[in-house]
Scaffold this motif. Structure first.
Motif, PDB file in Angstrom:
ATOM      1  N   ARG A 265     -32.994  73.574  39.302  1.00 25.48           N
ATOM      2  CA  ARG A 265     -33.125  73.328  40.752  1.00 25.48           C
ATOM      3  C   ARG A 265     -33.104  71.833  41.045  1.00 25.48           C
ATOM      4  O   ARG A 265     -32.468  71.383  42.000  1.00 25.48           O
ATOM      5  N   ASP A 266     -33.788  71.058  40.202  1.00 23.96           N
ATOM      6  CA  ASP A 266     -33.801  69.603  40.397  1.00 23.96           C
ATOM      7  C   ASP A 266     -32.400  69.016  40.201  1.00 23.96           C
ATOM      8  O   ASP A 266     -31.993  68.102  40.929  1.00 23.96           O
ATOM      9  N   ALA A 267     -31.682  69.534  39.225  1.00 21.54           N
ATOM     10  CA  ALA A 267     -30.307  69.048  38.986  1.00 21.54           C
ATOM     11  C   ALA A 267     -29.410  69.356  40.183  1.00 21.54           C
ATOM     12  O   ALA A 267     -28.588  68.526  40.589  1.00 21.54           O
ATOM     13  N   LEU A 268     -29.578  70.534  40.759  1.00 22.65           N
ATOM     14  CA  LEU A 268     -28.795  70.907  41.944  1.00 22.65           C
ATOM     15  C   LEU A 268     -29.100  69.974  43.111  1.00 22.65           C
ATOM     16  O   LEU A 268     -28.187  69.480  43.779  1.00 22.65           O
ATOM     17  N   THR A 269     -30.379  69.712  43.351  1.00 25.04           N
ATOM     18  CA  THR A 269     -30.767  68.800  44.435  1.00 25.04           C
ATOM     19  C   THR A 269     -30.156  67.420  44.229  1.00 25.04           C
ATOM     20  O   THR A 269     -29.617  66.810  45.159  1.00 25.04           O
ATOM     21  N   LYS A 270     -30.209  66.924  43.007  1.00 24.61           N
ATOM     22  CA  LYS A 270     -29.646  65.609  42.687  1.00 24.61           C
ATOM     23  C   LYS A 270     -28.139  65.599  42.884  1.00 24.61           C
ATOM     24  O   LYS A 270     -27.569  64.654  43.453  1.00 24.61           O
ATOM     25  N   ALA A 271     -27.471  66.652  42.413  1.00 29.04           N
ATOM     26  CA  ALA A 271     -26.001  66.709  42.501  1.00 29.04           C
ATOM     27  C   ALA A 271     -25.529  66.736  43.949  1.00 29.04           C
ATOM     28  O   ALA A 271     -24.610  65.999  44.325  1.00 29.04           O
ATOM     29  N   LEU A 272     -26.127  67.562  44.762  1.00 35.09           N
ATOM     30  CA  LEU A 272     -25.686  67.673  46.164  1.00 35.09           C
ATOM     31  C   LEU A 272     -26.013  66.402  46.938  1.00 35.09           C
ATOM     32  O   LEU A 272     -25.289  66.029  47.868  1.00 35.09           O
TER      33      LEU A 272
END
Length: 275
Positions: A265-272
Motif C-alpha cells: 500500500r505504501d509503495a502504491l501511494t508513493k508511485a501514484l
C-alpha cells in the motif's frame, strides 16, 4: 520514463515503426521510370507524390524500402504524425498500365503494424498486449488487403515465479507478463480487464525494490499520463501480484486494497504521488 519494450513475433522478426523527427530537405526516390518526391509544404507537412501526383501527407514521411511482391515492385513509405507513442501509417505504391497506384494501411489508427515482406505477400502482424487477440492482415497487388488470421498474446511456457528478477524488467514492466506464472495470476485477478490494465503500464520508468524482496513498477497510458496510471507489485516469494489503476477517487485494486500488506500500500501511494 522509458517506453516499455514491445514484443517480437516468433516467425518474422519485427520491430515497431516509430515515427521520428525528420529534416525539411526534399527527397527524391527513383521508381519505375519516374520519381517519388517528399517535399515539405508551408504548413510543415511532408507531401509524398509520384511525378506530381500526391499520394499522402503528414508531418513525417519517409521511404522505408522498395520490394518485389508477386513480380511487382512495391515502394513502402511510413507516413505519420511524429512522436514516439504511435507508429506511422504504411503507404504502399506500385505501378500498373493505368499509372501509379497506392493504398494506405492503418489510416487514422495508432500502432499500425510494420510490414513484413514475403515473395508473394506483405503481412501486417500486430503486437497484442497481454490478454489481447488482434487480426493479422496481408496485402498483395491483385487482392489488396485481406484478413489472414488472428494473433493472440501468450506467455513463455514453463516460466515461473523463480525466474523473476527486478533487473529483467528495468526497460519495460509489461514484459513481466511473458512469465507464465505472472500472466496466469494476472488473468485470474483481471479477467477481460487485462489488456486495458497492461496499457496503463506501457510508459514506465523501471522497477523499484521493496524490503521484503518484492518489487514494483508504475506507468501510464501513452498520451494520457496522470489519468489512469497503473501499478504492479510482484511478490515472487509469496507467489502473488498486487495490481492497481488510478481513478478520480481511490485507486481500483486487484485484490481489494484493504487486503494489501502495508508495504505494498505504501509503495502504491508513493508511485501514484510521483506520476
Amino acid at each position: 520514463m522509458k517506453p516499455s519494450t514491445l514484443f517480437a513475433t516468433a516467425s518474422i522478426a519485427l520491430l515497431p515503426n516509430l515515427a521520428i523527427a525528420q529534416d525539411s530537405e526534399p527527397q527524391t526516390i527513383p521508381f519505375e521510370g519516374g520519381n517519388f518526391t517528399i517535399v515539405e509544404n508551408a504548413e510543415g507537412e511532408k507531401v509524398l507524390a509520384y511525378e506530381g501526383k500526391e499520394l499522402a501527407r503528414n508531418y513525417v514521411a519517409f521511404h522505408d524500402r522498395t520490394v518485389e511482391v508477386s513480380d511487382t515492385n512495391v515502394a513502402i513509405f511510413a507516413v505519420g504524425d511524429g512522436g514516439n507513442a504511435c507508429s506511422p501509417e504504411t503507404v504502399l505504391a506500385w505501378k500498373t498500365e493505368a499509372g501509379i497506384q497506392s493504398t494506405t494501411i492503418g489510416a487514422g489508427k495508432c500502432d499500425t503494424p510494420s510490414p513484413a515482406v514475403t515473395a508473394y505477400n506483405i503481412f501486417f502482424i500486430p503486437y497484442p498486449l497481454p490478454g489481447e487477440t488482434l487480426p493479422v492482415t496481408t496485402w498483395d497487388p491483385e487482392s489488396g488487403l485481406t484478413m489472414h488470421g488472428n494473433l493472440a498474446y501468450a506467455p513463455q511456457p514453463g516460466t515461473d515465479w523463480s525466474d523473476l528478477t527486478p533487473k529483467t524488467y528495468e526497460d519495460g514492466i509489461v514484459a513481466a507478463f511473458k512469465n507464465e506464472a505472472v500472466y496466469n495470476a494476472a488473468q485470474q485477478l483481471l479477467g477481460d480487464d487485462l489488456p486495458g490494465f497492461a496499457t496503463s503500464l506501457l510508459i514506465n520508468g523501471g522497477t523499484e525494490p521493496l524490503p521484503s524482496g518484492a518489487f514494483y513498477a508504475s506507468g501510464c497510458v501513452p498520451h494520457a499520463c496522470g489519468v489512469s496510471d497503473g501499478f504492479i507489485a510482484i511478490d515472487a516469494k509469496a507467489r502473488k501480484l498486487y495490481l492497481a489503476q488510478q481513478t478520480e477517487a481511490e485507486p481500483k485494486a486487484w485484490p481489494a486494497l484493504a487486503t494489501w500488506p502495508a508495504e505494498f500500500r505504501d509503495a502504491l501511494t508513493k508511485a501514484l504521488a510521483n506520476e
